[in-house]
Design a protein around this motif. Structure first.
Motif, PDB file in Angstrom:
ATOM      1  N   ALA A 261       3.202 -15.889  17.306  1.00  0.00           N
ATOM      2  CA  ALA A 261       3.406 -15.293  18.604  1.00  0.00           C
ATOM      3  C   ALA A 261       4.776 -15.105  18.662  1.00  0.00           C
ATOM      4  O   ALA A 261       5.261 -13.912  19.001  1.00  0.00           O
ATOM      5  N   GLU A 262       5.620 -15.691  17.859  1.00  0.00           N
ATOM      6  CA  GLU A 262       6.944 -15.375  17.746  1.00  0.00           C
ATOM      7  C   GLU A 262       7.302 -14.300  16.995  1.00  0.00           C
ATOM      8  O   GLU A 262       8.163 -13.441  17.059  1.00  0.00           O
ATOM      9  N   GLN A 263       6.356 -13.870  15.860  1.00  0.00           N
ATOM     10  CA  GLN A 263       6.494 -12.706  15.228  1.00  0.00           C
ATOM     11  C   GLN A 263       5.965 -11.545  16.120  1.00  0.00           C
ATOM     12  O   GLN A 263       6.497 -10.405  15.883  1.00  0.00           O
ATOM     13  N   LEU A 264       5.294 -11.654  16.695  1.00  0.00           N
ATOM     14  CA  LEU A 264       4.632 -10.525  17.945  1.00  0.00           C
ATOM     15  C   LEU A 264       5.742 -10.184  18.852  1.00  0.00           C
ATOM     16  O   LEU A 264       6.070  -9.244  18.970  1.00  0.00           O
ATOM     17  N   ASP A 265       6.667 -11.270  19.156  1.00  0.00           N
ATOM     18  CA  ASP A 265       7.602 -10.934  20.249  1.00  0.00           C
ATOM     19  C   ASP A 265       8.584 -10.136  19.271  1.00  0.00           C
ATOM     20  O   ASP A 265       9.173  -9.175  19.845  1.00  0.00           O
ATOM     21  N   ALA A 266       9.046 -10.605  18.215  1.00  0.00           N
ATOM     22  CA  ALA A 266       9.962  -9.909  17.293  1.00  0.00           C
ATOM     23  C   ALA A 266       9.450  -8.316  17.432  1.00  0.00           C
ATOM     24  O   ALA A 266      10.314  -7.369  17.308  1.00  0.00           O
ATOM     25  N   TYR A 267       8.277  -8.092  16.933  1.00  0.00           N
ATOM     26  CA  TYR A 267       7.723  -6.855  16.547  1.00  0.00           C
ATOM     27  C   TYR A 267       7.912  -5.947  17.951  1.00  0.00           C
ATOM     28  O   TYR A 267       8.102  -4.730  17.864  1.00  0.00           O
ATOM     29  N   VAL A 268       7.399  -6.490  19.015  1.00  0.00           N
ATOM     30  CA  VAL A 268       7.208  -5.747  20.156  1.00  0.00           C
ATOM     31  C   VAL A 268       8.676  -5.297  20.628  1.00  0.00           C
ATOM     32  O   VAL A 268       9.040  -4.091  20.921  1.00  0.00           O
ATOM     33  N   ASP A 269       9.766  -6.058  20.381  1.00  0.00           N
ATOM     34  CA  ASP A 269      11.112  -5.412  20.681  1.00  0.00           C
ATOM     35  C   ASP A 269      11.574  -4.561  19.721  1.00  0.00           C
ATOM     36  O   ASP A 269      12.089  -3.482  20.160  1.00  0.00           O
ATOM     37  N   GLN A 270      11.189  -4.551  18.510  1.00  0.00           N
ATOM     38  CA  GLN A 270      11.213  -3.506  17.317  1.00  0.00           C
ATOM     39  C   GLN A 270      10.724  -2.401  17.671  1.00  0.00           C
ATOM     40  O   GLN A 270      11.396  -0.947  17.860  1.00  0.00           O
ATOM     41  N   VAL A 271       9.342  -2.497  18.504  1.00  0.00           N
ATOM     42  CA  VAL A 271       8.708  -0.971  18.889  1.00  0.00           C
ATOM     43  C   VAL A 271       9.549  -0.358  19.985  1.00  0.00           C
ATOM     44  O   VAL A 271       9.394   0.688  20.103  1.00  0.00           O
ATOM     45  N   LEU A 272       9.884  -1.347  20.949  1.00  0.00           N
ATOM     46  CA  LEU A 272      10.219  -0.756  22.295  1.00  0.00           C
ATOM     47  C   LEU A 272      11.515  -0.277  21.849  1.00  0.00           C
ATOM     48  O   LEU A 272      12.074   0.923  22.366  1.00  0.00           O
ATOM     49  N   ALA A 273      12.198  -0.745  21.011  1.00  0.00           N
ATOM     50  CA  ALA A 273      13.727  -0.247  20.622  1.00  0.00           C
ATOM     51  C   ALA A 273      13.675   1.232  19.972  1.00  0.00           C
ATOM     52  O   ALA A 273      14.318   1.993  20.096  1.00  0.00           O
ATOM     53  N   ALA A 274      12.653   1.230  19.129  1.00  0.00           N
ATOM     54  CA  ALA A 274      12.455   2.628  18.401  1.00  0.00           C
ATOM     55  C   ALA A 274      11.962   3.640  19.155  1.00  0.00           C
ATOM     56  O   ALA A 274      12.288   4.766  19.355  1.00  0.00           O
ATOM     57  N   THR A 275      10.787   3.264  20.161  1.00  0.00           N
ATOM     58  CA  THR A 275      10.352   4.286  21.081  1.00  0.00           C
ATOM     59  C   THR A 275      11.015   4.520  22.647  1.00  0.00           C
ATOM     60  O   THR A 275      10.809   5.579  23.179  1.00  0.00           O
ATOM     61  N   GLY A 276      12.000   3.574  22.780  1.00  0.00           N
ATOM     62  CA  GLY A 276      12.583   3.925  24.112  1.00  0.00           C
ATOM     63  C   GLY A 276      11.848   3.329  25.322  1.00  0.00           C
ATOM     64  O   GLY A 276      12.341   3.557  26.320  1.00  0.00           O
ATOM     65  N   ALA A 277      10.569   3.038  25.125  1.00  0.00           N
ATOM     66  CA  ALA A 277      10.062   2.463  26.152  1.00  0.00           C
ATOM     67  C   ALA A 277      10.342   1.060  26.720  1.00  0.00           C
ATOM     68  O   ALA A 277      10.810   0.337  26.089  1.00  0.00           O
ATOM     69  N   SER A 278       9.967   0.933  27.945  1.00  0.00           N
ATOM     70  CA  SER A 278      10.266  -0.388  28.570  1.00  0.00           C
ATOM     71  C   SER A 278       9.258  -1.466  28.510  1.00  0.00           C
ATOM     72  O   SER A 278       9.537  -2.575  28.533  1.00  0.00           O
ATOM     73  N   GLU A 279       8.108  -1.063  28.161  1.00  0.00           N
ATOM     74  CA  GLU A 279       6.797  -1.653  27.915  1.00  0.00           C
ATOM     75  C   GLU A 279       5.954  -1.342  26.992  1.00  0.00           C
ATOM     76  O   GLU A 279       5.956  -0.089  26.709  1.00  0.00           O
TER      77      GLU A 279
END
Length: 286
Positions: free
Chosen positions: A105-123
């Motif tokens: 779950a910690e890996q998922l946490d970091a990955y979602v942050d990476q995706v949000l940063a790349a796409t500019g989405a908030s969720e």
């Protein structure tokens, strides 16, 4: 009570079925395999689909092989789609989701942050198969994920664990399966009904506020037993049995995630409920 190692063996044999579907003869690594338009970090969500979709593989899966059908299906419908590897064990290539689930779950946490940063989405929206539909609930409940996630769609998730009843009957079908894994696979132990991990995950309620939950189950599931144990209780939850949508659908635990387009149509409905259309047997042609 069986010792943990003996108890895990039939479960490991059953989950090995996933490896058959997830491991083509020339399996590529997640970093080099073609992804048919997903894992494209230049993708920007559209007004029609403003949130990226993160796909979370199941036990024995990986970021590519679990999603060769669903990822292109969603990309074709205009979504920015991403997938991650998690739960890796040292020296075990390709087959992931075997490490401690709280660490996954910690890996998922970091990955979602990476995706949000790349796409500019908030969720983001999360779609997971098997463990991948259950593990994100830890992220939502304990790691602050509810502030970054709009919806979680679980395809045959083992939200309340799995029993071991009848699984030993599968051992003859998988020669050597008993020797494949040992008690050094905490990701399996965490998924057994009654585990300390599941007790913590489900204490105080199945859901957290602000997230929409969808569970798509099959009555032929041989891993999540009984199959209704995958269902969630709480506001904002939709629990679906695949055969209520298409009585002819015979998909079991592996097939519902790897290639079932009836289930995929229901995933698309869950991601965009404002434009949902009825899911039927004819959805395989859409």
């Amino acid at each position: 009570m069986l010792p943990l190692k003996r108890a895990l063996r039939p479960l490991a044999a059953l989950l090995l079925a996933a490896a058959i579907g997830l491991a083509p003869a020339a399996t590529a690594t997640a970093s080099t395999a073609p992804t048919s338009g997903w894992n494209n970090y230049s993708c920007k969500p559209s007004a029609a689909h403003p949130r990226p979709v993160v796909l979370v593989h199941g036990t024995f899966g990986n970021a590519i092989d679990n999603w060769f059908a669903l990822a292109p299906y969603l990309v074709h419908r205009g979504y920015c789609v991403f997938s991650l590897d998690y739960g890796q064990l040292p020296g075990v290539p390709f087959f992931h989701g075997l490490g401690p689930i709280d660490k996954s779950a910690e890996q998922l946490d970091a990955y979602v942050d990476q995706v949000l940063a790349a796409t500019g989405a908030s969720e983001a929206d999360l779609v997971g198969h098997s463990q991948g539909g259950m593990m994100p609930r830890y992220y939502l409940k304990f790691l602050g994920g509810a502030d970054k996630v709009n919806a979680l769609v679980g395809i045959a998730p083992d939200n309340h664990g799995t029993t071991l009843s009848g699984l030993a009957n599968l051992l003859p079908y998988f020669p050597g399966a008993e020797d494949l894994l040992s008690a050094a696979t905490p990701g399996l132990a965490d998924q057994i009904a009654g585990s300390a991990f599941l007790a913590k995950l489900n204490a105080g309620g199945d859901t957290v506020a602000g997230v929409r939950y969808t569970v798509i189950a099959t009555k032929y599931d041989e891993v999540v037993t009984p199959y209704r144990s995958g269902f969630l209780d709480g506001p904002g939850v939709r629990n679906v049995t695949l055969q209520d949508l298409c009585a002819l659908d015979l998909s079991e635990h592996v097939a519902i995630g790897l290639w079932d387009r009836v289930a995929y149509h229901e995933v698309a409905n869950a991601l965009d409920p404002a434009h949902a259309t009825p899911t039927t047997c004819a959805s395989v042609f859409e």
